[in-house]
Write an enzyme that holds these catalytic residues in place. Sequence first.
Site, mmCIF file in Angstrom:
data_model
loop_
_atom_site.group_PDB
_atom_site.id
_atom_site.type_symbol
_atom_site.label_atom_id
_atom_site.label_comp_id
_atom_site.label_asym_id
_atom_site.label_seq_id
_atom_site.Cartn_x
_atom_site.Cartn_y
_atom_site.Cartn_z
ATOM 1 N N GLU A 57 17.054 44.840 -12.296
ATOM 2 C CA GLU A 57 17.867 43.845 -11.596
ATOM 3 C C GLU A 57 18.626 44.544 -10.469
ATOM 4 O O GLU A 57 19.114 45.656 -10.646
ATOM 5 C CB GLU A 57 18.820 43.189 -12.617
ATOM 6 N N ASP A 107 12.703 34.910 -6.766
ATOM 7 C CA ASP A 107 13.097 34.205 -5.547
ATOM 8 C C ASP A 107 11.824 33.861 -4.761
ATOM 9 O O ASP A 107 11.041 34.764 -4.440
ATOM 10 C CB ASP A 107 14.011 35.095 -4.696
ATOM 11 N N LYS A 111 11.002 29.480 3.092
ATOM 12 C CA LYS A 111 10.758 29.287 4.536
ATOM 13 C C LYS A 111 9.643 30.216 5.010
ATOM 14 O O LYS A 111 9.608 31.390 4.627
ATOM 15 C CB LYS A 111 12.026 29.609 5.320
ATOM 16 N N ASP A 143 9.112 27.782 -10.824
ATOM 17 C CA ASP A 143 9.252 26.339 -10.617
ATOM 18 C C ASP A 143 8.722 25.964 -9.241
ATOM 19 O O ASP A 143 8.708 24.792 -8.882
ATOM 20 C CB ASP A 143 10.744 25.957 -10.651
ATOM 21 N N THR A 174 13.620 31.324 -19.896
ATOM 22 C CA THR A 174 14.692 32.064 -19.210
ATOM 23 C C THR A 174 15.803 31.083 -18.825
ATOM 24 O O THR A 174 15.629 29.866 -18.871
ATOM 25 C CB THR A 174 14.169 32.747 -17.931
ATOM 26 N N PHE A 176 16.820 30.458 -15.877
ATOM 27 C CA PHE A 176 16.386 29.645 -14.738
ATOM 28 C C PHE A 176 15.391 28.572 -15.168
ATOM 29 O O PHE A 176 15.393 27.478 -14.629
ATOM 30 C CB PHE A 176 15.827 30.528 -13.620
HETATM 31 C C1 LIG Z 1 16.010 33.360 -9.577
HETATM 32 S S1 LIG Z 1 16.666 34.681 -10.491
HETATM 33 C C2 LIG Z 1 15.742 34.636 -12.016
HETATM 34 C C3 LIG Z 1 16.403 35.410 -13.118
HETATM 35 C C4 LIG Z 1 15.650 35.412 -14.468
HETATM 36 N N1 LIG Z 1 14.334 36.021 -14.347
HETATM 37 C C5 LIG Z 1 15.510 34.020 -14.990
HETATM 38 O O1 LIG Z 1 14.394 33.458 -14.938
HETATM 39 O O2 LIG Z 1 16.516 33.479 -15.480
HETATM 40 C C6 LIG Z 1 15.944 36.082 -9.674
HETATM 41 C C7 LIG Z 1 16.606 37.383 -10.079
HETATM 42 O O3 LIG Z 1 15.902 38.453 -9.466
HETATM 43 C C8 LIG Z 1 16.836 39.350 -8.884
HETATM 44 N N2 LIG Z 1 16.142 39.968 -7.745
HETATM 45 C C9 LIG Z 1 15.714 39.349 -6.626
HETATM 46 N N3 LIG Z 1 15.083 40.198 -5.817
HETATM 47 C C10 LIG Z 1 15.113 41.410 -6.436
HETATM 48 C C11 LIG Z 1 14.628 42.689 -6.087
HETATM 49 N N4 LIG Z 1 13.965 42.874 -4.938
HETATM 50 N N5 LIG Z 1 14.829 43.698 -6.947
HETATM 51 C C12 LIG Z 1 15.495 43.496 -8.120
HETATM 52 N N6 LIG Z 1 15.988 42.304 -8.510
HETATM 53 C C13 LIG Z 1 15.789 41.261 -7.671
HETATM 54 C C14 LIG Z 1 17.994 38.484 -8.476
HETATM 55 O O4 LIG Z 1 19.194 39.216 -8.335
HETATM 56 C C15 LIG Z 1 18.056 37.483 -9.610
HETATM 57 O O5 LIG Z 1 18.862 37.914 -10.680
#
Ligand SMILES: C[S@@+](CC[C@H](N)C(=O)[O-])C[C@H]1O[C@@H](n2cnc3c(N)ncnc32)[C@H](O)[C@@H]1O
Length: 197
Positions: A57, A107, A111, A143, A174, A176
């Site tokens: 993370e 993520d 866009k 999603d 999870t 999310f």
């Molecule tokens: C949308 S959240 C999903 C969290 C979890 N997997 C869930 O489904 O509940 C995406 C997570 O990935 C982390 N994240 C995004 N890009 C990242 C990167 N390049 N390296 C490490 N963590 C990253 C974000 O900080 C965030 O906590």
Amino acid sequence: MDTAFVPDDYFKRHSVLDIFGSDSPYNSYEIDLGCGDGGFLLQMAAHYPERAFLGIERLLGRIRRVCNESSQQGLNNVRGLRIESRYFLEYFIAPGSISRLHYLFPDPWPKEKHHKNRLVQEDFIPVLHRALSEKGELLFKTDHEDYYIWCCERLDASPLFQRVDWDEPFYPKTDFQLHWESMGKPIYQAKYIKIEA
Ligand SMILES: C[S@@+](CC[C@H](N)C(=O)[O-])C[C@H]1O[C@@H](n2cnc3c(N)ncnc32)[C@H](O)[C@@H]1O
């Protein structure tokens, strides 16, 4: 015990034994890439004590919560590491180390001008292949239909991976996933296995 893994050297390649200890008894080494607050990771670790789980993370507050919670629950098979996902897979972890990679609700960078920020790109697939052990698995959920199609198109086109059935007897939702389901959104999932090149 403290479940945070704080490397002495971010530039060397690390084996799973560097992370979980040289007498590590585990039969599977699993990564939760972008683990957030760790809801999925902690439930998996409690359910499968014979497997090791490493949460990756980039946000400090989130990885601290994962480490505090896993320490309080006495989950010796958990480690949390604050690092960027692609750097971890490409430079930090030794090749052939990872049994299963969970890539859950990443993520999606919706866009078009931001698509270059998506983790899964053509040049990412060999990086992923190298990091996984023989018959290593990628499990992916989102999603976001467009990012799901994007990832599947690239993985399906690659000779390095083969799609297999989603056959998971225990796979907690999870944070999310719970959030998006509560808003009525459909969830997309896919599982791929590494093919020897
Ligand atoms: C949308 S959240 C999903 C969290 C979890 N997997 C869930 O489904 O509940 C995406 C997570 O990935 C982390 N994240 C995004 N890009 C990242 C990167 N390049 N390296 C490490 N963590 C990253 C974000 O900080 C965030 O906590």
